[in-house]
Design a protein around this motif. Structure first.
Motif, PDB file in Angstrom:
ATOM      1  N   THR A  31       0.854  -1.189   0.000  1.00 34.28           N
ATOM      2  CA  THR A  31       0.000   0.000   0.000  1.00 34.28           C
ATOM      3  C   THR A  31       0.888   1.236   0.000  1.00 34.28           C
ATOM      4  OG1 THR A  31      -1.733  -1.125   1.250  1.00 34.28           O
ATOM      5  CG2 THR A  31      -1.786   1.279   1.245  1.00 34.28           C
ATOM      6  N   ASP A 148      -1.011  -3.043  -4.194  1.00 32.48           N
ATOM      7  CA  ASP A 148      -2.412  -3.230  -3.846  1.00 32.48           C
ATOM      8  C   ASP A 148      -3.228  -1.962  -4.059  1.00 32.48           C
ATOM      9  OD1 ASP A 148      -4.661  -4.669  -2.644  1.00 32.48           O
ATOM     10  OD2 ASP A 148      -4.392  -3.291  -0.957  1.00 32.48           O
ATOM     11  N   ALA A 149      -2.738  -0.814  -3.566  1.00 34.17           N
ATOM     12  CA  ALA A 149      -3.537   0.409  -3.650  1.00 34.17           C
ATOM     13  C   ALA A 149      -2.709   1.627  -3.277  1.00 34.17           C
ATOM     14  CB  ALA A 149      -4.750   0.317  -2.721  1.00 34.17           C
ATOM     15  N   ASP A 177      -6.760   5.154  -4.703  1.00 32.15           N
ATOM     16  CA  ASP A 177      -7.811   4.141  -4.688  1.00 32.15           C
ATOM     17  C   ASP A 177      -8.718   4.323  -3.477  1.00 32.15           C
ATOM     18  OD1 ASP A 177      -6.902   2.393  -6.977  1.00 32.15           O
ATOM     19  OD2 ASP A 177      -5.104   2.374  -5.729  1.00 32.15           O
ATOM     20  N   ILE A 224      -7.233  -3.963  -1.050  1.00 27.19           N
ATOM     21  CA  ILE A 224      -8.176  -3.212  -1.879  1.00 27.19           C
ATOM     22  C   ILE A 224      -8.146  -3.723  -3.315  1.00 27.19           C
ATOM     23  CG2 ILE A 224      -8.718  -0.934  -2.813  1.00 27.19           C
ATOM     24  CD1 ILE A 224      -7.598   0.229  -0.185  1.00 27.19           C
ATOM     25  N   GLY A 226      -6.967  -2.280  -5.829  1.00 20.59           N
ATOM     26  CA  GLY A 226      -7.527  -1.210  -6.623  1.00 20.59           C
ATOM     27  C   GLY A 226      -6.633  -0.720  -7.726  1.00 20.59           C
ATOM     28  N   PHE A 227      -5.370  -1.111  -7.731  1.00 23.78           N
ATOM     29  CA  PHE A 227      -4.435  -0.523  -8.682  1.00 23.78           C
ATOM     30  C   PHE A 227      -4.337  -1.349  -9.954  1.00 23.78           C
ATOM     31  CE2 PHE A 227      -1.231   2.554  -9.596  1.00 23.78           C
ATOM     32  CZ  PHE A 227      -0.413   1.948 -10.519  1.00 23.78           C
TER      33      PHE A 227
END
Length: 230
Positions: A31, A148-149, A177, A224, A226-227
């Motif tokens: 992160t 991850d994000a 994110d 997450i 999200g990336f």
């Protein structure tokens, strides 16, 4: 086999032995924690370092930030690694992030540390894009870590001005994110709402949450996924 080839083989074997067994379980999630000067990301980081959350986190903290983690956690400016009582690991960064990530992985493989995820705190004036690109620029980092994000903390009191005056603040929001709005307890609700509207225009996909004094469930920051490169 030639002498040079034999020497190269022995060197490779020695290097492999020095790493120990490769950790299992897939790439380590990372992160990126970012936010403009004074936004409160270090407050959040300090909470993560102290809370008994059961996670094994390696925190990479850039010593050139506007404020370091608390002195009793990391007291001087030398590159070092400090292991916390709750299992977190904190280290300062001097030089290449790729080297730091690979060094941490190497020490984990040797059994010196046991961590299952990483949080990187950027400096207040940092554009998170180059940090994110690190995870695709180096083959070993790409194999061993998963971005991850990007989590961005925004100061409710000064965020609108910062977004107007600094492209770095805009990049931090655009790449996020997750967006965490801090200091809403000392900011008029109307001003906070204007900021949140601005944030939604800059980043339509990132959820926005108000936080005070870094008090947000750690689960809101992790896993997450999200990336993506798009």
């Amino acid at each position: 086999m030639s002498t040079k080839a034999d020497a190269a083989k022995k060197a490779a074997e020695k290097e492999a032995q020095s790493w120990g067994a490769e950790p299992t379980g897939g790439p380590i999630p990372v992160t990126i924690l970012t936010g403009f000067l004074g936004a409160g990301k270090t407050t959040l980081l300090n909470r993560i370092l102290r809370e008994n959350h059961g996670e094994k986190i390696a925190v990479i903290e850039n010593e050139f930030g506007e404020e370091g983690v608390d002195n009793e956690i990391l007291a001087d400016t030398k590159e070092q690694i400090v292991e916390m009582n709750n299992g977190c690991i904190c280290c300062t960064v001097r030089g290449d992030l790729i080297r730091i990530l690979n060094s941490l992985y190497k020490r984990r493989a040797r059994g010196e540390f046991n961590f299952t995820r990483v949080i990187i705190e950027t400096t207040g004036m940092a554009d998170p894009a180059p940090v994110a690109q690190t995870f695709f620029a180096d083959e070993k980092v790409n194999e061993r870590y998963l971005l991850d994000a990007v989590v961005t903390v925004v100061d409710a009191k000064h965020g609108l001005t910062q977004l107007k005056d600094f492209s770095e603040a805009q990049q931090q929001v655009a790449f996020a994110d997750r967006l965490l709005v801090s200091k809403t307890d000392v900011t008029a609700e109307e001003e906070t709402q204007k900021l949140m509207e601005r944030l939604r225009k800059l980043n339509v996909r990132a959820p926005i949450k108000k936080v005070n004094f870094g008090e947000t469930p750690i689960q809101d920051l992790l896993d997450i996924r999200g990336f993506n490169l798009n």
